[in-house]
Design a protein around this motif. Structure first.
Motif, PDB file in Angstrom:
ATOM      1  N   THR A 154     125.447 154.323  48.771  1.00  0.00           N
ATOM      2  CA  THR A 154     124.769 154.016  47.509  1.00  0.00           C
ATOM      3  C   THR A 154     125.239 152.682  46.960  1.00  0.00           C
ATOM      4  N   SER A 155     124.298 151.889  46.469  1.00  0.00           N
ATOM      5  CA  SER A 155     124.614 150.636  45.781  1.00  0.00           C
ATOM      6  C   SER A 155     123.947 150.644  44.417  1.00  0.00           C
ATOM      7  N   THR A 156     124.603 150.018  43.457  1.00  0.00           N
ATOM      8  CA  THR A 156     124.092 149.932  42.085  1.00  0.00           C
ATOM      9  C   THR A 156     123.789 148.489  41.734  1.00  0.00           C
ATOM     10  N   ILE A 157     122.595 148.240  41.230  1.00  0.00           N
ATOM     11  CA  ILE A 157     122.272 146.939  40.637  1.00  0.00           C
ATOM     12  C   ILE A 157     122.665 147.030  39.170  1.00  0.00           C
ATOM     13  N   CYS A 158     123.775 146.396  38.825  1.00  0.00           N
ATOM     14  CA  CYS A 158     124.335 146.631  37.491  1.00  0.00           C
ATOM     15  C   CYS A 158     123.617 145.860  36.394  1.00  0.00           C
ATOM     16  N   CYS A 159     123.043 144.684  36.716  1.00  0.00           N
ATOM     17  CA  CYS A 159     122.452 143.876  35.654  1.00  0.00           C
ATOM     18  C   CYS A 159     121.617 142.742  36.254  1.00  0.00           C
ATOM     19  N   TYR A 160     120.618 142.326  35.486  1.00  0.00           N
ATOM     20  CA  TYR A 160     119.766 141.212  35.913  1.00  0.00           C
ATOM     21  C   TYR A 160     119.177 140.512  34.684  1.00  0.00           C
ATOM     22  N   PRO A 161     120.035 140.047  33.783  1.00  0.00           N
ATOM     23  CA  PRO A 161     119.555 139.497  32.503  1.00  0.00           C
ATOM     24  C   PRO A 161     118.755 138.216  32.632  1.00  0.00           C
ATOM     25  N   THR A 162     118.926 137.472  33.738  1.00  0.00           N
ATOM     26  CA  THR A 162     118.179 136.227  33.899  1.00  0.00           C
ATOM     27  C   THR A 162     117.396 136.219  35.208  1.00  0.00           C
ATOM     28  N   GLU A 163     117.107 137.385  35.773  1.00  0.00           N
ATOM     29  CA  GLU A 163     116.376 137.455  37.030  1.00  0.00           C
ATOM     30  C   GLU A 163     115.024 136.753  36.885  1.00  0.00           C
ATOM     31  N   GLN A 164     114.654 135.975  37.872  1.00  0.00           N
ATOM     32  CA  GLN A 164     113.506 135.086  37.775  1.00  0.00           C
ATOM     33  C   GLN A 164     112.210 135.816  37.423  1.00  0.00           C
ATOM     34  N   GLY A 165     111.934 136.936  38.083  1.00  0.00           N
ATOM     35  CA  GLY A 165     110.698 137.657  37.810  1.00  0.00           C
ATOM     36  C   GLY A 165     110.669 138.236  36.407  1.00  0.00           C
ATOM     37  N   PHE A 166     111.786 138.770  35.955  1.00  0.00           N
ATOM     38  CA  PHE A 166     111.893 139.305  34.601  1.00  0.00           C
ATOM     39  C   PHE A 166     111.633 138.208  33.575  1.00  0.00           C
ATOM     40  N   ILE A 167     112.250 137.049  33.779  1.00  0.00           N
ATOM     41  CA  ILE A 167     112.074 135.937  32.845  1.00  0.00           C
ATOM     42  C   ILE A 167     110.648 135.401  32.902  1.00  0.00           C
ATOM     43  N   GLU A 168     110.088 135.285  34.100  1.00  0.00           N
ATOM     44  CA  GLU A 168     108.719 134.780  34.234  1.00  0.00           C
ATOM     45  C   GLU A 168     107.717 135.698  33.538  1.00  0.00           C
ATOM     46  N   ALA A 169     107.840 137.006  33.772  1.00  0.00           N
ATOM     47  CA  ALA A 169     106.916 137.953  33.147  1.00  0.00           C
ATOM     48  C   ALA A 169     107.070 137.939  31.630  1.00  0.00           C
ATOM     49  N   SER A 170     108.311 137.894  31.151  1.00  0.00           N
ATOM     50  CA  SER A 170     108.551 137.870  29.707  1.00  0.00           C
ATOM     51  C   SER A 170     107.989 136.603  29.086  1.00  0.00           C
ATOM     52  N   ALA A 171     108.234 135.465  29.724  1.00  0.00           N
ATOM     53  CA  ALA A 171     107.779 134.184  29.177  1.00  0.00           C
ATOM     54  C   ALA A 171     106.254 134.135  29.098  1.00  0.00           C
ATOM     55  N   LYS A 172     105.575 134.692  30.075  1.00  0.00           N
ATOM     56  CA  LYS A 172     104.105 134.737  30.041  1.00  0.00           C
ATOM     57  C   LYS A 172     103.622 135.471  28.797  1.00  0.00           C
ATOM     58  N   LEU A 173     104.201 136.619  28.513  1.00  0.00           N
ATOM     59  CA  LEU A 173     103.787 137.404  27.360  1.00  0.00           C
ATOM     60  C   LEU A 173     104.170 136.732  26.052  1.00  0.00           C
ATOM     61  N   VAL A 174     105.347 136.086  26.029  1.00  0.00           N
ATOM     62  CA  VAL A 174     105.774 135.375  24.818  1.00  0.00           C
ATOM     63  C   VAL A 174     104.825 134.216  24.535  1.00  0.00           C
ATOM     64  N   ARG A 175     104.480 133.455  25.558  1.00  0.00           N
ATOM     65  CA  ARG A 175     103.611 132.292  25.376  1.00  0.00           C
ATOM     66  C   ARG A 175     102.257 132.701  24.798  1.00  0.00           C
TER      67      ARG A 175
END
Length: 345
Positions: A154-175
């Motif tokens: 088992t592996s855990t992805i602990c965090c992705y606060p600046t992951e490219q896809g997350f930021i891209e999707a968020s920025a699209k909605l913010v814009r």
């Protein structure tokens, strides 16, 4: 050649699916030692009292949502979208494990065992790590898998606060929201996160630091000259000192300044009571009563294609390594001094 068989477990908080589930959901929340950090002999009676009192306030909130939280349906939609994104490379199935309401980890652990994967990837739907969310979900998952007899790497992805896809999707909605608000003046963008008691952060929890990194990445991605923005925090409860500034105070300040407001839920990737009621209804009303000329709530990223592709990339990179705990970069993301970081030495 057979594709690698992996199980991806999506963690989220959960929400009551009917009105008579509100109180037991709240009891599960307040009984969590990651939320109320006192011995069980004190915490359990306190959780009982708090859930009873808070249910009176929460039931009307969920009534506005049609009688229950939409969080499970939203998370299931993300799971199916992620399965589709992984299908070319993996025989993957995505499972949902909620922390405070069904399906919880004990139920999901048995379903994962029946799937018989060769690898398990734990993927919290909390982009920013906190001891109150991700760490709590991991703790109960570990207990559930031991009880169910799940013995799989088992592996855990602990965090992705600046992951490219997350930021891209968020920025699209913010814009999109920013452009609408711009017709009413120079917008002020409030990057709103769920709050934490200040003592939790002082104790080494890296959540606030990671929230600030998310905002910095979003501001850079938006690339709007002279953007008026601030980090703020919502959902405060109880008498403790919480991190700030608070979102409601920032809305009131925007009203005094005559600025249109755009509220961005940077820590919520699925719609639920804190986006659909607290932001959309309560903060909108607060903005109207304090003279804010225009109010926009940015939707959660949900199953936005860029976000799902970003999650798929995280899962793929993690599945190809032997790391037990991986950040978006693989190794430790938080700087030294954040004792709550799961990769801290």
């Amino acid at each position: 050649m057979d594709k690698p068989r992996i199980a991806v477990v999506l963690f989220n908080l959960g929400g009551p699916d009917r009105l008579d589930a509100v109180r037991p959901f709240l009891f599960n929340l307040f009984a969590d030692p990651a939320i109320i950090r006192t011995p069980a002999i004190l915490r359990i009676p306190l959780a009982y009292a708090l859930s009873r009192r808070r249910a009176r306030q929460a039931v009307p909130i969920y009534r506005q949502l049609g009688g229950g939280s939409p969080l499970l349906a939203n998370t299931e939609a993300q799971a199916r979208a992620l399965e589709a994104a992984l299908a070319d490379r993996y025989d993957a199935r995505c499972f949902v494990a909620m922390r405070y309401w069904h399906p919880m980890s004990d139920e999901t652990a048995h379903a994962v065992k029946a799937f018989d994967p060769k690898r398990i990837i734990l993927l919290p739907l909390y982009p920013q790590f906190s001891t109150t969310t991700t760490a709590s979900s991991i703790r109960v998952w570990d207990l559930a898998t031991r009880a169910a007899g799940v013995d799989v790497p088992t592996s855990t992805i602990c965090c992705y606060p600046t992951e490219q896809g997350f930021i891209e999707a968020s920025a699209k909605l913010v814009r999109e929201a920013y452009d609408r608000a711009s017709a009413h003046g120079r917008p002020r963008v409030l990057f709103s996160a769920h709050g934490l008691p200040r003592r939790v952060v002082r104790g080494g929890d890296p959540y606030q630091w990671q929230c600030e990194r998310t905002t910095e990445a979003l501001v850079a991605r938006l690339g709007i000259p002279g953007l008026d923005w601030t980090n703020c925090y919502q959902s405060r409860v109880g008498p403790l000192e919480w991190i700030g500034p608070s979102t409601d105070q920032e809305i009131e300040r925007a009203g005094r300044d005559g600025a249109p407001v755009v509220v961005v839920p940077i820590t919520f990737v699925s719609e639920h009571s804190e986006t659909l009621v607290e932001i959309e209804i309560e903060y909108r009303h607060l903005a109207q009563t304090h003279g804010v000329p225009w109010f926009e709530r940015v939707p959660a990223v949900g199953a936005e294609p860029a976000f799902i592709q970003g999650l798929a990339a995280l899962v793929g990179r993690t599945a190809e390594t032997a790391c037990g705990v991986c950040s978006e970069r693989g190794g430790q993301l938080c700087p030294a001094g954040w004792r709550g970081c799961p990769q801290a030495a």
